[in-house]
Design a protein around this motif. Structure first.
Motif, PDB file in Angstrom:
ATOM      1  N   LEU A 222      15.651   1.917  27.368  1.00  0.00           N
ATOM      2  CA  LEU A 222      15.415   3.341  27.117  1.00  0.00           C
ATOM      3  C   LEU A 222      16.738   4.092  26.996  1.00  0.00           C
ATOM      4  N   VAL A 223      17.687   3.751  27.874  1.00  0.00           N
ATOM      5  CA  VAL A 223      18.965   4.465  27.865  1.00  0.00           C
ATOM      6  C   VAL A 223      19.752   4.139  26.602  1.00  0.00           C
ATOM      7  N   SER A 224      19.837   2.848  26.234  1.00  0.00           N
ATOM      8  CA  SER A 224      20.612   2.547  25.032  1.00  0.00           C
ATOM      9  C   SER A 224      19.924   3.115  23.795  1.00  0.00           C
ATOM     10  N   GLY A 225      18.594   3.102  23.786  1.00  0.00           N
ATOM     11  CA  GLY A 225      17.867   3.720  22.678  1.00  0.00           C
ATOM     12  C   GLY A 225      18.148   5.209  22.614  1.00  0.00           C
ATOM     13  N   ALA A 226      18.136   5.859  23.777  1.00  0.00           N
ATOM     14  CA  ALA A 226      18.365   7.311  23.815  1.00  0.00           C
ATOM     15  C   ALA A 226      19.757   7.655  23.310  1.00  0.00           C
ATOM     16  N   ILE A 227      20.746   6.836  23.686  1.00  0.00           N
ATOM     17  CA  ILE A 227      22.112   7.111  23.226  1.00  0.00           C
ATOM     18  C   ILE A 227      22.204   6.923  21.709  1.00  0.00           C
ATOM     19  N   LEU A 228      21.588   5.843  21.224  1.00  0.00           N
ATOM     20  CA  LEU A 228      21.623   5.566  19.784  1.00  0.00           C
ATOM     21  C   LEU A 228      20.948   6.684  18.994  1.00  0.00           C
ATOM     22  N   ILE A 229      19.971   7.342  19.590  1.00  0.00           N
ATOM     23  CA  ILE A 229      19.212   8.363  18.870  1.00  0.00           C
ATOM     24  C   ILE A 229      19.815   9.753  19.062  1.00  0.00           C
ATOM     25  N   PHE A 230      20.118  10.102  20.310  1.00  0.00           N
ATOM     26  CA  PHE A 230      20.531  11.468  20.618  1.00  0.00           C
ATOM     27  C   PHE A 230      21.792  11.867  19.847  1.00  0.00           C
ATOM     28  N   VAL A 231      22.783  10.987  19.808  1.00  0.00           N
ATOM     29  CA  VAL A 231      24.066  11.338  19.189  1.00  0.00           C
ATOM     30  C   VAL A 231      23.913  11.648  17.697  1.00  0.00           C
ATOM     31  N   PRO A 232      23.315  10.772  16.895  1.00  0.00           N
ATOM     32  CA  PRO A 232      23.176  11.144  15.478  1.00  0.00           C
ATOM     33  C   PRO A 232      22.229  12.312  15.255  1.00  0.00           C
ATOM     34  N   VAL A 233      21.219  12.482  16.106  1.00  0.00           N
ATOM     35  CA  VAL A 233      20.234  13.544  15.862  1.00  0.00           C
ATOM     36  C   VAL A 233      20.860  14.925  16.025  1.00  0.00           C
ATOM     37  N   ILE A 234      21.731  15.106  17.043  1.00  0.00           N
ATOM     38  CA  ILE A 234      22.286  16.461  17.194  1.00  0.00           C
ATOM     39  C   ILE A 234      23.267  16.776  16.067  1.00  0.00           C
ATOM     40  N   GLY A 235      23.728  15.744  15.339  1.00  0.00           N
ATOM     41  CA  GLY A 235      24.597  16.012  14.191  1.00  0.00           C
ATOM     42  C   GLY A 235      23.864  15.915  12.863  1.00  0.00           C
ATOM     43  N   ALA A 236      22.544  15.670  12.901  1.00  0.00           N
ATOM     44  CA  ALA A 236      21.791  15.450  11.660  1.00  0.00           C
ATOM     45  C   ALA A 236      21.770  16.716  10.808  1.00  0.00           C
ATOM     46  N   PHE A 237      21.881  16.550   9.482  1.00  0.00           N
ATOM     47  CA  PHE A 237      21.792  17.735   8.631  1.00  0.00           C
ATOM     48  C   PHE A 237      20.774  17.579   7.513  1.00  0.00           C
ATOM     49  N   MET A 238      20.444  16.331   7.171  1.00  0.00           N
ATOM     50  CA  MET A 238      19.540  16.140   6.040  1.00  0.00           C
ATOM     51  C   MET A 238      18.108  16.578   6.393  1.00  0.00           C
ATOM     52  N   GLU A 239      17.596  16.072   7.499  1.00  0.00           N
ATOM     53  CA  GLU A 239      16.224  16.415   7.900  1.00  0.00           C
ATOM     54  C   GLU A 239      16.076  17.914   8.177  1.00  0.00           C
ATOM     55  N   PRO A 240      17.012  18.531   8.951  1.00  0.00           N
ATOM     56  CA  PRO A 240      16.865  19.977   9.194  1.00  0.00           C
ATOM     57  C   PRO A 240      16.889  20.775   7.897  1.00  0.00           C
ATOM     58  N   ARG A 241      17.777  20.387   6.972  1.00  0.00           N
ATOM     59  CA  ARG A 241      17.918  21.168   5.753  1.00  0.00           C
ATOM     60  C   ARG A 241      16.655  21.082   4.895  1.00  0.00           C
ATOM     61  N   ILE A 242      16.122  19.856   4.714  1.00  0.00           N
ATOM     62  CA  ILE A 242      15.006  19.668   3.782  1.00  0.00           C
ATOM     63  C   ILE A 242      13.667  20.030   4.424  1.00  0.00           C
ATOM     64  N   LEU A 243      13.485  19.638   5.689  1.00  0.00           N
ATOM     65  CA  LEU A 243      12.180  19.878   6.327  1.00  0.00           C
ATOM     66  C   LEU A 243      12.148  21.185   7.109  1.00  0.00           C
ATOM     67  N   GLY A 244      13.353  21.711   7.460  1.00  0.00           N
ATOM     68  CA  GLY A 244      13.397  22.905   8.296  1.00  0.00           C
ATOM     69  C   GLY A 244      13.561  24.185   7.501  1.00  0.00           C
ATOM     70  N   GLY A 245      14.117  24.053   6.285  1.00  0.00           N
ATOM     71  CA  GLY A 245      14.305  25.226   5.453  1.00  0.00           C
ATOM     72  C   GLY A 245      15.127  26.304   6.162  1.00  0.00           C
TER      73      GLY A 245
END
Lengths: 297, 350
Positions: A222-245
């Motif tokens: 769970l911890v290694s999964g969380a690290i692998l996910i949390f770091v790229p997600v807070i820097g994500a720009f494609m999903e917020p831009r296209i799905l978040g408008g």
């Protein structure tokens, strides 16, 4: 002639050292060239007053970019949105990924397991942009999801999920869930059947077996999964831009804007390093606790 | 009242029948071994008694109550696994306290019980260690403490000593016997190691292909095996086949007499003789009893004892176990005479 034979078998520390170096050098040389050097350049950029291309003005150094959160208070809200995205996405990935991993590891075998694994990894093999745009078809007003709801409940209004916070989370969970399933799967597979038998023979019912044996032993996954996910997600720009408008303004999109539209590289670089520092501080704060829990498993 | 009884228990895995209408009684407070080769169904029988596996047919009775439908977590059994199955994320004390906590015993009461259990297995002071920091023998004793601390009605042991080296295994056998005696628990012990079964048990049950072929006290089973499987599996045996003729059995190796009554003349029978019951005769007159000719083929020296491999006059292999009291003895190739008492000749049922 005998020399070559003995030379190969005799332990020679210096030669072993060279061999290790020869094996490591290409990978680390490549990383140095492609990651470390550009990162250093960015670090220098972040202290500049203006983007150093296309002007003949002398370079002016400043700390001003690092005061962005003070100068532009709206960035605090943006950072908060990113943090929420990270927490929601990571949490949902854990809530969906752990049961899936347990089912994969404990209830499937052979070909069924191979096929299910393939389906898990499939999002990795599809182009990210295609993946995100296909979500817009599903989530938009009158989209596939709305039509499906109307089949069951004709009078229902539109869900109109597109351009909302949940839409961004849905897209991000879809993209990052496989990491969580894979890391948790590795943890669950390592749990010996005997441990569950032992817990049950000692009087534990299924919920107790889960909370006292399976969950603690899945913690590393769970911890290694969380690290692998949390770091790229807070820097994500494609999903917020296209799905978040309009609401999809995150640290990722702000930084991207500095590089692509505002052409303010120093600010973009400074924001990136601020985020990196924040992530490292978060991990440092948790590392003590984690190391203690993970050392045993 | 915690004796265990299984009545006509059957279990199939697909087309293979693992247990075939097994009946067995495990008396209260006694140490019973289930002994058999791999695939004989002994572990399956143990898992059915524990409730880990549901039988296809038959009943399991513990302390007079039918528990066939009672789920594992309610059955109040203590189980020690072959792999120990200690919780790696808990300390020794937490492992031992696990069963107590599940029964709502916590805090000081649980600590006292854990302390007593660890004292019983001689692991006082190891409370804060993790299973990984313990040796195999210590892990084994933690597993035992964890299984008995909840005062189960039955203690089930699934080859608990097989992962230990020889010396440690012998120490643990003594420990296990002591702990069983002190706790007075009805104990069922699964093993494929005949020596272990003989050393530890009050009763031994031999399983073969899903059936119990013989059950009894260790000495009784060893001295009077009923079938050739029991004779060959528990210890070594030399077999002689022949036909009853008058007072003796006529075999290719020569006439053999037994102590008890013989079946009707003309019946084909098999007898078994334990290797340590036979002696190599030195020169001189033959003693009374059974005497046959043989050729010494090989001597396997093992310190205190030697194993003599011989070929009988009919070509069959004969094994003789002898203590090395004298240095001089026959050399391989020598023709020798073997003698044993009629009382040591066991008439087998098959």
């Amino acid at each position: 002639m005998a020399d070559t034979a003995t030379g190969a078998t005799l332990p020679q520390p210096s030669r072993g050292g060279w061999r290790i170096l020869a094996l490591l050098a290409p990978a680390y040389g490549w990383l140095l060239l492609t990651v470390f050097l550009p990162l250093c350049a960015m670090l220098v950029f972040s202290f500049l007053k203006t983007t150093p291309f296309g002007s003949r003005q002398p370079l002016v150094f400043t700390f001003k970019n690092y005061l962005a959160f003070v100068d532009r208070p709206y960035l605090v809200n943006v950072a908060w949105t990113s943090l929420q995205l990270g927490l929601w996405t990571t949490g949902l990935c854990a809530a969906l990924g752990l049961p899936a991993a347990i089912a994969l590891a404990r209830a499937t075998r052979g070909r069924t397991r191979q096929v299910l694994f393939l389906l898990t990894i499939l999002p990795f093999w599809t182009n990210g942009l295609v993946r995100v745009f296909s979500w817009t078809m599903l989530l938009r007003e009158g989209g596939l999801l709305d039509q499906a709801v109307h089949l069951v409940w004709p009078g229902a209004g539109s869900l109109s999920l597109l351009y909302s916070f949940p839409a961004v989370v849905i897209g991000l969970v879809h993209a990052y869930l496989p990491y969580m399933i894979l890391t948790c799967y590795l943890s669950v597979v390592g749990i010996e059947d005997g441990l569950i038998d032992a817990a049950r023979s000692l009087g534990a019912r299924t919920p107790a077996v889960f909370t006292t044996v399976i969950l603690p032993l899945c913690l590393p996954g769970l911890v290694s999964g969380a690290i692998l996910i949390f770091v790229p997600v807070i820097g994500a720009f494609m999903e917020p831009r296209i799905l978040g408008g309009r609401i999809g303004v995150t640290m990722g999109t702000v930084i991207e804007d500095q590089f692509t539209s505002a052409y303010n590289w120093p600010l973009g670089a400074a924001l990136s390093f601020t985020m990196l520092a924040a992530v490292l501080v978060i991990f440092a704060a948790f590392s003590g606790v984690l190391r203690k829990r993970l050392a045993v498993a | 009242m915690s004796g265990v009884e299984v009545r006509a228990v059957s279990k199939r895995y697909g087309a293979a029948s693992v247990l075939d209408a097994v009946d067995a009684r495990f008396p209260e407070g006694r140490f019973t071994s289930l002994l058999g080769p791999s695939g004989s169904g002994k572990t399956t029988l143990l898992r059915i008694i524990g409730g880990f596996v549901a039988p296809d047919g038959g009943r399991v009775v513990i302390g007079g109550a039918d528990v066939t439908a009672v789920p594992l977590w309610k059955r109040r059994i203590g189980m020690v696994f072959q792999s120990y199955a200690l919780f790696p994320h808990m300390t020794v004390a937490q492992n031992v306290a696990y069963g107590l906590n599940r029964r709502g015993i916590r805090g000081a009461a649980a600590r006292a019980e854990v302390g007593r259990a660890l004292e019983l297995v001689h692991l006082t002071g190891f409370d804060a260690r993790r299973p990984k920091q313990l040796s195999g023998g210590q892990q084994q004793r933690v597993a035992l403490a964890r299984a008995i601390v909840t005062k189960p009605r039955v203690l089930l042991l699934d080859e608990p000593l097989s992962a230990l080296d020889r010396r440690l295994r012998q120490n643990m056998q003594i420990e296990l016997k002591r702990i069983q005696r002190e706790s007075g628990l009805t104990t069922i012990f699964v093993t494929h190691d005949q020596e272990e079964a003989l050393t530890l048990s009050d009763t031994v049950a031999i399983l073969d292909r899903g059936r119990i072929v013989q059950e009894g006290a260790p000495a009784d089973i060893y001295e009077h095996p009923r079938t050739s499987f029991a004779a060959a599996f528990l210890g070594d045996a030399n077999f002689f086949r022949g036909t009853v003729r008058g007072e003796a059995i006529d075999t290719p190796a020569g006439p053999i007499r037994i102590a008890g009554a013989l079946p009707a003349p003309g019946t084909a029978v098999t007898v078994a003789v334990r290797p340590e019951k036979m002696t190599l005769l030195s020169a001189g007159p033959d003693p009374a009893g059974n005497v046959i000719d043989a050729t010494l083929r090989e001597i396997i020296y093992a310190g205190a004892v030697s194993t003599f491999l011989l070929t009988g006059s009919d070509g069959a292999e004969i094994k003789v176990l002898s203590q090395n009291r004298d240095l001089a003895g026959p050399a391989p190739g020598a023709r020798v005479r073997l003698a044993w008492a009629p009382a040591h000749t066991v008439l087998l049922a098959d």
